[in-house]
Write a protein that holds these residues in place. Sequence first.
Motif, PDB file in Angstrom:
ATOM      1  N   ALA A 291     -73.706  65.295  22.940  1.00  0.00           N
ATOM      2  CA  ALA A 291     -72.991  65.641  24.164  1.00  0.00           C
ATOM      3  C   ALA A 291     -73.851  66.502  25.078  1.00  0.00           C
ATOM      4  N   LEU A 292     -74.531  67.503  24.514  1.00  0.00           N
ATOM      5  CA  LEU A 292     -75.356  68.386  25.332  1.00  0.00           C
ATOM      6  C   LEU A 292     -76.554  67.659  25.914  1.00  0.00           C
ATOM      7  N   THR A 293     -77.185  66.776  25.113  1.00  0.00           N
ATOM      8  CA  THR A 293     -78.321  66.006  25.613  1.00  0.00           C
ATOM      9  C   THR A 293     -77.902  65.073  26.731  1.00  0.00           C
ATOM     10  N   GLY A 294     -76.774  64.387  26.531  1.00  0.00           N
ATOM     11  CA  GLY A 294     -76.260  63.513  27.577  1.00  0.00           C
ATOM     12  C   GLY A 294     -75.902  64.285  28.831  1.00  0.00           C
ATOM     13  N   PHE A 295     -75.316  65.468  28.634  1.00  0.00           N
ATOM     14  CA  PHE A 295     -74.968  66.318  29.776  1.00  0.00           C
ATOM     15  C   PHE A 295     -76.199  66.674  30.592  1.00  0.00           C
ATOM     16  N   GLY A 296     -77.260  67.106  29.909  1.00  0.00           N
ATOM     17  CA  GLY A 296     -78.480  67.474  30.627  1.00  0.00           C
ATOM     18  C   GLY A 296     -79.165  66.291  31.262  1.00  0.00           C
ATOM     19  N   PHE A 297     -79.224  65.179  30.548  1.00  0.00           N
ATOM     20  CA  PHE A 297     -79.944  64.002  31.052  1.00  0.00           C
ATOM     21  C   PHE A 297     -79.256  63.396  32.269  1.00  0.00           C
ATOM     22  N   TYR A 298     -77.969  63.089  32.149  1.00  0.00           N
ATOM     23  CA  TYR A 298     -77.272  62.423  33.246  1.00  0.00           C
ATOM     24  C   TYR A 298     -77.075  63.359  34.442  1.00  0.00           C
ATOM     25  N   SER A 299     -76.887  64.649  34.170  1.00  0.00           N
ATOM     26  CA  SER A 299     -76.766  65.595  35.283  1.00  0.00           C
ATOM     27  C   SER A 299     -78.082  65.717  36.035  1.00  0.00           C
ATOM     28  N   SER A 300     -79.207  65.690  35.310  1.00  0.00           N
ATOM     29  CA  SER A 300     -80.502  65.846  35.962  1.00  0.00           C
ATOM     30  C   SER A 300     -80.834  64.660  36.856  1.00  0.00           C
ATOM     31  N   ILE A 301     -80.293  63.473  36.531  1.00  0.00           N
ATOM     32  CA  ILE A 301     -80.505  62.314  37.392  1.00  0.00           C
ATOM     33  C   ILE A 301     -79.976  62.594  38.787  1.00  0.00           C
ATOM     34  N   TYR A 302     -78.743  63.094  38.855  1.00  0.00           N
ATOM     35  CA  TYR A 302     -78.130  63.315  40.158  1.00  0.00           C
ATOM     36  C   TYR A 302     -78.600  64.604  40.804  1.00  0.00           C
ATOM     37  N   CYS A 303     -79.064  65.552  40.008  1.00  0.00           N
ATOM     38  CA  CYS A 303     -79.713  66.706  40.612  1.00  0.00           C
ATOM     39  C   CYS A 303     -80.986  66.268  41.312  1.00  0.00           C
ATOM     40  N   SER A 304     -81.717  65.339  40.705  1.00  0.00           N
ATOM     41  CA  SER A 304     -82.955  64.845  41.304  1.00  0.00           C
ATOM     42  C   SER A 304     -82.689  64.162  42.636  1.00  0.00           C
ATOM     43  N   THR A 305     -81.608  63.386  42.732  1.00  0.00           N
ATOM     44  CA  THR A 305     -81.340  62.667  43.987  1.00  0.00           C
ATOM     45  C   THR A 305     -81.089  63.635  45.129  1.00  0.00           C
ATOM     46  N   TRP A 306     -80.342  64.696  44.873  1.00  0.00           N
ATOM     47  CA  TRP A 306     -80.064  65.645  45.955  1.00  0.00           C
ATOM     48  C   TRP A 306     -81.260  66.538  46.240  1.00  0.00           C
ATOM     49  N   LEU A 307     -82.068  66.843  45.228  1.00  0.00           N
ATOM     50  CA  LEU A 307     -83.295  67.584  45.488  1.00  0.00           C
ATOM     51  C   LEU A 307     -84.259  66.754  46.331  1.00  0.00           C
ATOM     52  N   LEU A 308     -84.357  65.460  46.042  1.00  0.00           N
ATOM     53  CA  LEU A 308     -85.185  64.573  46.865  1.00  0.00           C
ATOM     54  C   LEU A 308     -84.668  64.534  48.304  1.00  0.00           C
ATOM     55  N   ALA A 309     -83.351  64.509  48.455  1.00  0.00           N
ATOM     56  CA  ALA A 309     -82.782  64.535  49.808  1.00  0.00           C
ATOM     57  C   ALA A 309     -83.110  65.841  50.515  1.00  0.00           C
ATOM     58  N   GLY A 310     -83.024  66.965  49.785  1.00  0.00           N
ATOM     59  CA  GLY A 310     -83.356  68.251  50.390  1.00  0.00           C
ATOM     60  C   GLY A 310     -84.810  68.332  50.819  1.00  0.00           C
ATOM     61  N   ILE A 311     -85.705  67.780  50.004  1.00  0.00           N
ATOM     62  CA  ILE A 311     -87.127  67.761  50.364  1.00  0.00           C
ATOM     63  C   ILE A 311     -87.358  66.914  51.604  1.00  0.00           C
ATOM     64  N   SER A 312     -86.663  65.787  51.712  1.00  0.00           N
ATOM     65  CA  SER A 312     -86.819  64.923  52.887  1.00  0.00           C
ATOM     66  C   SER A 312     -86.315  65.611  54.153  1.00  0.00           C
ATOM     67  N   ILE A 313     -85.218  66.352  54.032  1.00  0.00           N
ATOM     68  CA  ILE A 313     -84.690  67.089  55.190  1.00  0.00           C
ATOM     69  C   ILE A 313     -85.698  68.146  55.635  1.00  0.00           C
ATOM     70  N   GLU A 314     -86.268  68.855  54.664  1.00  0.00           N
ATOM     71  CA  GLU A 314     -87.248  69.901  54.993  1.00  0.00           C
ATOM     72  C   GLU A 314     -88.475  69.317  55.677  1.00  0.00           C
ATOM     73  N   ARG A 315     -88.953  68.189  55.182  1.00  0.00           N
ATOM     74  CA  ARG A 315     -90.119  67.551  55.785  1.00  0.00           C
ATOM     75  C   ARG A 315     -89.824  67.076  57.208  1.00  0.00           C
ATOM     76  N   TYR A 316     -88.659  66.494  57.401  1.00  0.00           N
ATOM     77  CA  TYR A 316     -88.299  65.995  58.725  1.00  0.00           C
ATOM     78  C   TYR A 316     -88.163  67.141  59.728  1.00  0.00           C
ATOM     79  N   LEU A 317     -87.489  68.215  59.337  1.00  0.00           N
ATOM     80  CA  LEU A 317     -87.306  69.337  60.251  1.00  0.00           C
ATOM     81  C   LEU A 317     -88.635  69.985  60.605  1.00  0.00           C
TER      82      LEU A 317
END
Length: 280
Positions: free
Chosen positions: A79-105
């Motif tokens: 359960a803990l491994t799945g929690f970390g793995f699947y949560s990190s997938i979606y954390c990565s997507t929003w971090l990538l979005a944040g990096i793109s916003i910073e670069r554009y601005l």
Amino acid sequence: ASYSYLLGAMWLAFHSTYIIIFLTGLPANLLALRAFVGRVRQPHPAPVHILLLSLTLAPFKIIEAAQGLQWHLPVVLCALTGFGFYSSIYCSTWLLAGISIERYLGVAFPVQYKLSRRPLYGVIAALVAWIMSFGHGTIVIVVQYLNSTPQATNESMFVCYENFSKEQQDVVLPVRLELCLVLFFVPMVVTIFCYWRFVWLMLTQPHVGTQRRRRAVGLAVVTLLNFLVCFGPYNVSHLVGFHTGKSPAWRMEAVVFSSLNASLDPLLFYFSSSAVRRTF
């Protein structure tokens, strides 16, 4: 016999893929982590370095592949491994979005951005990404302890976070759809728009050097590959599962693709940061 042969071939393919990802991703991410820690510890770090540092902390799993896609460890670790793995997938997507916003601005509004840039903004953006992803990832823990994963061949071995009953799928499939829409498609659309504008501005401004233009294009391409190749198949499985009322048979293969971002992220770090280029 043919079914056993197919399972053996799948195990070998998954095992080999995870090993390659581990051998390429771990040293490169450690080098990037070293560079970002050094950069963040300096006075007035840029928000993008804080976001990139957070991106290096997203884990990937290998235990199931090494053990024939079956979980031999205690249930709580599954359960803990799945929690970390699947949560990190979606954390990565929003971090990538944040990096793109910073670069554009930084390119579209260079003066205003430099005057208003604060390290605190990067910390807040990273915290929001982690809270959103891990808040949604609690469904893994909840489902696991609701006994949603049936036992496999014996009491000490089961398939982790799979094979839900009909009643459990009625809960899991809509949640997966929400994950796909809110934590994958929305940040992907934001990222595509920001990098489209970012690359366009970099290519059309005459004072921008050739090397910076190439890095801009490389950054956009690697980020797009992250969304389409790494996270795309896994999230498409959510759409298919919601439409058909059951998890697709190829979902496990889609999860393997999600781990490829551990090998692609160092390329993104290389194009994003001069500190990482010096470290490499």
